[in-house]
Design a protein around this motif. Structure first.
Motif, PDB file in Angstrom:
ATOM      1  N   MET A  54       0.810  -1.211   0.000  1.00 36.06           N
ATOM      2  CA  MET A  54       0.000   0.000   0.000  1.00 36.06           C
ATOM      3  C   MET A  54       0.847   1.266   0.000  1.00 36.06           C
ATOM      4  O   MET A  54       0.350   2.351  -0.275  1.00 36.06           O
ATOM      5  N   THR A  55       2.130   1.123   0.315  1.00 39.79           N
ATOM      6  CA  THR A  55       3.040   2.267   0.260  1.00 39.79           C
ATOM      7  C   THR A  55       3.757   2.366  -1.081  1.00 39.79           C
ATOM      8  O   THR A  55       4.565   3.268  -1.285  1.00 39.79           O
ATOM      9  N   GLY A  56       3.496   1.423  -1.995  1.00 47.18           N
ATOM     10  CA  GLY A  56       4.074   1.494  -3.329  1.00 47.18           C
ATOM     11  C   GLY A  56       5.262   0.593  -3.576  1.00 47.18           C
ATOM     12  O   GLY A  56       5.789   0.550  -4.690  1.00 47.18           O
TER      13      GLY A  56
ATOM     14  N   GLU B 204       1.628  -1.516 -13.848  1.00 43.60           N
ATOM     15  CA  GLU B 204       2.214  -0.657 -12.809  1.00 43.60           C
ATOM     16  C   GLU B 204       1.470   0.662 -12.713  1.00 43.60           C
ATOM     17  O   GLU B 204       1.193   1.168 -11.608  1.00 43.60           O
ATOM     18  N   ALA B 205       1.103   1.245 -13.868  1.00 42.33           N
ATOM     19  CA  ALA B 205       0.381   2.521 -13.867  1.00 42.33           C
ATOM     20  C   ALA B 205      -0.991   2.379 -13.220  1.00 42.33           C
ATOM     21  O   ALA B 205      -1.468   3.312 -12.559  1.00 42.33           O
ATOM     22  N   ILE B 206      -1.629   1.227 -13.380  1.00 37.44           N
ATOM     23  CA  ILE B 206      -2.939   0.993 -12.755  1.00 37.44           C
ATOM     24  C   ILE B 206      -2.821   1.076 -11.236  1.00 37.44           C
ATOM     25  O   ILE B 206      -3.647   1.702 -10.559  1.00 37.44           O
ATOM     26  N   VAL B 207      -1.756   0.470 -10.680  1.00 36.46           N
ATOM     27  CA  VAL B 207      -1.555   0.504  -9.229  1.00 36.46           C
ATOM     28  C   VAL B 207      -1.266   1.929  -8.764  1.00 36.46           C
ATOM     29  O   VAL B 207      -1.827   2.406  -7.763  1.00 36.46           O
ATOM     30  N   ILE B 208      -0.383   2.618  -9.472  1.00 33.84           N
ATOM     31  CA  ILE B 208      -0.027   3.984  -9.075  1.00 33.84           C
ATOM     32  C   ILE B 208      -1.251   4.891  -9.098  1.00 33.84           C
ATOM     33  O   ILE B 208      -1.480   5.697  -8.190  1.00 33.84           O
ATOM     34  N   ALA B 209      -2.071   4.759 -10.156  1.00 30.34           N
ATOM     35  CA  ALA B 209      -3.273   5.593 -10.262  1.00 30.34           C
ATOM     36  C   ALA B 209      -4.265   5.267  -9.157  1.00 30.34           C
ATOM     37  O   ALA B 209      -4.867   6.168  -8.554  1.00 30.34           O
ATOM     38  N   ALA B 210      -4.448   3.984  -8.860  1.00 31.14           N
ATOM     39  CA  ALA B 210      -5.431   3.567  -7.855  1.00 31.14           C
ATOM     40  C   ALA B 210      -5.040   4.004  -6.455  1.00 31.14           C
ATOM     41  O   ALA B 210      -5.902   4.120  -5.577  1.00 31.14           O
ATOM     42  N   GLN B 211      -3.740   4.231  -6.204  1.00 29.49           N
ATOM     43  CA  GLN B 211      -3.295   4.628  -4.872  1.00 29.49           C
ATOM     44  C   GLN B 211      -3.475   6.124  -4.618  1.00 29.49           C
ATOM     45  O   GLN B 211      -3.240   6.587  -3.510  1.00 29.49           O
ATOM     46  N   ARG B 212      -3.898   6.872  -5.662  1.00 27.31           N
ATOM     47  CA  ARG B 212      -4.184   8.295  -5.442  1.00 27.31           C
ATOM     48  C   ARG B 212      -5.467   8.426  -4.613  1.00 27.31           C
ATOM     49  O   ARG B 212      -6.500   7.832  -4.956  1.00 27.31           O
ATOM     50  N   PRO B 213      -5.444   9.177  -3.526  1.00 27.07           N
ATOM     51  CA  PRO B 213      -6.633   9.257  -2.658  1.00 27.07           C
ATOM     52  C   PRO B 213      -7.834   9.898  -3.327  1.00 27.07           C
ATOM     53  O   PRO B 213      -8.975   9.653  -2.923  1.00 27.07           O
TER      54      PRO B 213
END
Length: 341
Positions: free
Chosen positions: A22-24, A94-103
């Motif tokens: 969850m921290t990337g 990878e981009a899907i995970v990064i985008a989804a972690q934006r609050p």
């Protein structure tokens, strides 16, 4: 709390996975076949799984929920800015995970099998309508070659039939045969459209929600089915204005420096519901033009000072907000009766 997020780049045969904390922090990257995908996801502990909202995403969302995962769907347009330089399956996952972690990220609500079935029926009817329109235009083009001009629209099909049957218009026999063939295809498409329309009407009668929506002027079986098929639960919207904006019934903004500039209608939302709402609103505007509404009513005041199409879009926006309220278990209330009370 789930401590792992998995981004899945879906495809027909090969799925690319990107697992991260969850921290990337990257935990794994995997490329799996269609058969391996479910077995691998079943072997993992419960995680947050994120996929782009594409053709098969709703099916896989339901399958992964059965395995205990928390599934989120994200619009592809929101993933694109996070792709690093070169585009490939691994970079997309990878981009899907990064985008989804934006609050502040927005997600798409997974559809139920019934919603998808109704959407398929709705789109099937629309497809046949487009095919019939193509045939009618082809027939008009053939007749135009011989000096016979027919206005646009399926409503003039009787006029076309009369031209084809007229023996005095000097149409070559070969052309006349081709016109008969096109007319036969148009008739077959019309019967299929009527059959789909009957199915839609029948489905709308079976649903309490659809029946309640149809108590609003301008809303019929087509709009009520489209709302049930394409719209997520109204709990996803804070208010009716948010639902209208999701449909694209708001002006495009060019605001800067504290100065508000509004342009044309955005057209970036759910096109099926938006188009039908505008058609329904235009029908109400045409009715009011022939039979004026109550003196001082909002629709009468708007028509007195604004173009009809602009009024129709504004009315469609109001209808969308009322639909949001009605789907929150409120009955339709006629504004004229409310004011009188």
């Amino acid at each position: 709390m789930k401590d792992m997020m998995i981004g899945v780049d879906l495809a027909k045969n090969v799925f690319q996975l990107h697992g991260a904390s969850m921290t990337g922090q990257v935990l794994f990257r995997k490329k799996l076949s269609r058969g391996q995908f479910l077995r691998f996801m079943e072997s993992l502990r419960a995680a947050v799984v994120v996929m782009e909202a594409c053709g098969s995403a709703h099916h896989w969302a339901r399958e992964l929920v059965k395995l205990g995962h928390d599934v989120k769907l994200i619009g592809p347009q929101y993933v694109r800015p996070f792709v690093k330089r070169q585009k490939n399956d691994a970079a997309d996952a990878e981009a899907i995970v990064i985008a989804a972690q934006r609050p502040e990220m927005r997600f798409v609500e997974p559809k139920t099998p019934n919603q998808q079935a109704r959407a398929i029926l709705f789109r099937a009817r629309e497809r046949i309508v487009h095919q019939r329109t193509e045939l009618v235009n082809a027939l008009r083009a053939v007749l135009y070659e011989y000096g016979q001009v027919v206005p646009l629209g399926i409503g003039h099909i009787k006029r076309i039939e009369a031209i084809v049957e007229d023996a005095d218009n000097e149409l070559p026999e070969l052309v006349r045969e081709e016109c008969h063939d096109l007319l036969a295809q148009i008739g077959e498409k019309t019967l299929r459209i009527e059959d789909k329309t009957k199915k839609i009407t029948g489905l709308s009668k079976q649903s309490d929600t659809a029946r309640r929506l149809q108590t609003m002027p301008g809303v019929g079986p087509m709009i009520s089915l489209a709302v049930e098929a394409f719209a997520p639960a109204m709990e996803n919207f804070r208010c009716g204005r948010d639902f209208a904006a999701w449909l694209g019934l708001v002006p495009r903004q060019f605001s800067s420096g504290g100065e508000e500039r509004l342009g044309k209608v955005l057209k970036a939302g759910q096109a099926d519901i938006r188009r039908l709402l505008i058609i329904g609103a235009m029908a109400r505007v045409n009715w009011v033009s022939r039979k004026p509404a109550a003196q001082g009513a909002w629709l009468s005041r708007m028509l007195a000072k604004k173009p009809r199409m602009l009024v129709a879009i504004a009315l469609a926006n109001k209808m969308a907000r009322k639909i949001w309220a009605m789907l929150k278990q409120e009955d339709y209330r006629d504004p004229a009766l409310v004011v009188a009370a």
